[in-house]
Design a protein around this motif. Sequence first.
Motif, mmCIF file in Angstrom:
data_model
loop_
_atom_site.group_PDB
_atom_site.id
_atom_site.type_symbol
_atom_site.label_atom_id
_atom_site.label_comp_id
_atom_site.label_asym_id
_atom_site.label_seq_id
_atom_site.Cartn_x
_atom_site.Cartn_y
_atom_site.Cartn_z
ATOM 1 N N ILE A 40 77.752 8.287 63.894
ATOM 2 C CA ILE A 40 76.387 8.062 64.334
ATOM 3 C C ILE A 40 76.198 6.676 64.921
ATOM 4 N N ALA A 41 76.999 5.707 64.467
ATOM 5 C CA ALA A 41 76.887 4.328 64.958
ATOM 6 C C ALA A 41 78.227 3.632 64.774
ATOM 7 N N ALA A 42 78.408 2.520 65.487
ATOM 8 C CA ALA A 42 79.661 1.761 65.379
ATOM 9 C C ALA A 42 79.443 0.323 65.821
ATOM 10 N N MET A 43 80.342 -0.538 65.388
ATOM 11 C CA MET A 43 80.325 -1.930 65.838
ATOM 12 C C MET A 43 81.735 -2.492 65.772
ATOM 13 N N ASN A 44 82.001 -3.497 66.596
ATOM 14 C CA ASN A 44 83.234 -4.264 66.529
ATOM 15 C C ASN A 44 82.883 -5.679 66.102
ATOM 16 N N GLY A 45 83.684 -6.233 65.185
ATOM 17 C CA GLY A 45 83.378 -7.539 64.631
ATOM 18 C C GLY A 45 82.791 -7.426 63.235
ATOM 19 N N PRO A 46 82.740 -8.545 62.495
ATOM 20 C CA PRO A 46 82.290 -8.519 61.106
ATOM 21 C C PRO A 46 80.769 -8.588 60.982
ATOM 22 N N ALA A 47 80.269 -8.238 59.803
ATOM 23 C CA ALA A 47 78.846 -8.366 59.489
ATOM 24 C C ALA A 47 78.696 -8.706 58.015
ATOM 25 N N GLU A 48 77.530 -9.191 57.640
ATOM 26 C CA GLU A 48 77.235 -9.500 56.244
ATOM 27 C C GLU A 48 76.657 -8.255 55.582
ATOM 28 N N TRP A 49 77.539 -7.486 54.939
ATOM 29 C CA TRP A 49 77.165 -6.191 54.382
ATOM 30 C C TRP A 49 76.596 -6.269 52.974
ATOM 31 N N SER A 50 76.533 -7.437 52.392
ATOM 32 C CA SER A 50 76.075 -7.533 51.007
ATOM 33 C C SER A 50 74.580 -7.819 50.887
ATOM 34 N N GLY A 51 73.894 -8.047 52.007
ATOM 35 C CA GLY A 51 72.499 -8.451 51.955
ATOM 36 C C GLY A 51 71.504 -7.311 52.069
ATOM 37 N N GLU A 52 70.232 -7.678 52.133
ATOM 38 C CA GLU A 52 69.151 -6.701 52.175
ATOM 39 C C GLU A 52 69.103 -5.935 53.491
ATOM 40 N N ASP A 53 69.478 -6.575 54.602
ATOM 41 C CA ASP A 53 69.502 -5.866 55.888
ATOM 42 C C ASP A 53 70.454 -4.680 55.824
#
Length: 225
Positions: free
Chosen positions: A201-214
């Motif tokens: 359904i969705a994708a991204m390349n590169g890192p993200a901050e997955w531990s937060g509220e967003d």
Amino acid sequence: MAGSDETGKTPRNRSRKIISLAALAGIFAGAVGVYVMERPSGNIVATTNPDDQCTLKTANAKAIDKAATGAVAAMRGADSPQSMGSLTFTGPDGKPVRLEDFKGKTLLVNLWATWCLPCREEMPALDALETKKGGDDFKVVTINIDTGDEAKPKAFLSEIGVKSLELYRDPSMGVFNDLKRKNLAFGLPVTMLVDKEGCQIAAMNGPAEWSGEDAARFIEAAKAL
């Protein structure tokens, strides 16, 4: 330090470093195209079927695109959702696993390697997300693509304090190469949101901050699709 994780970094400091690494990864990927060498694929790339249920999920992709904000804003809804059920890799027990084996769960699928610096920064956040949200309806599936045996990735996860993520592997790099051919992977890390029926359904390349509220809000929106 109060509020720090197993790596000794606060979520805020780690988030800032992830953002910097994401920018660097984007520049690097744009300059050289792809910085992972392609190897013969162990996966079968399914031909697109016009009647595939995934092609009917563009509305879901648009909805999840709007839900990706803040720290996970780089996650973009798919223009043409694709089936990922046939992607094959190995489980923690060394036996073959297909993504369709997780049918019924919303998945955040992440490809990583021990030599990938942004992956090192991102993995503790993914581990925290699995700890908070993992269960009967959601799972983080992180697939290591290092060649060779499992000794190095196992040591890597232990070193950075990962406790909730299971070690899935694809030393043939077949999964990465399949995603590359589908125009979903340009470097590492690469992350996909896969719904309960195995549709990307969705994708991204590169890192993200997955531990937060967003990220937490994003996953709740994904589970509701």
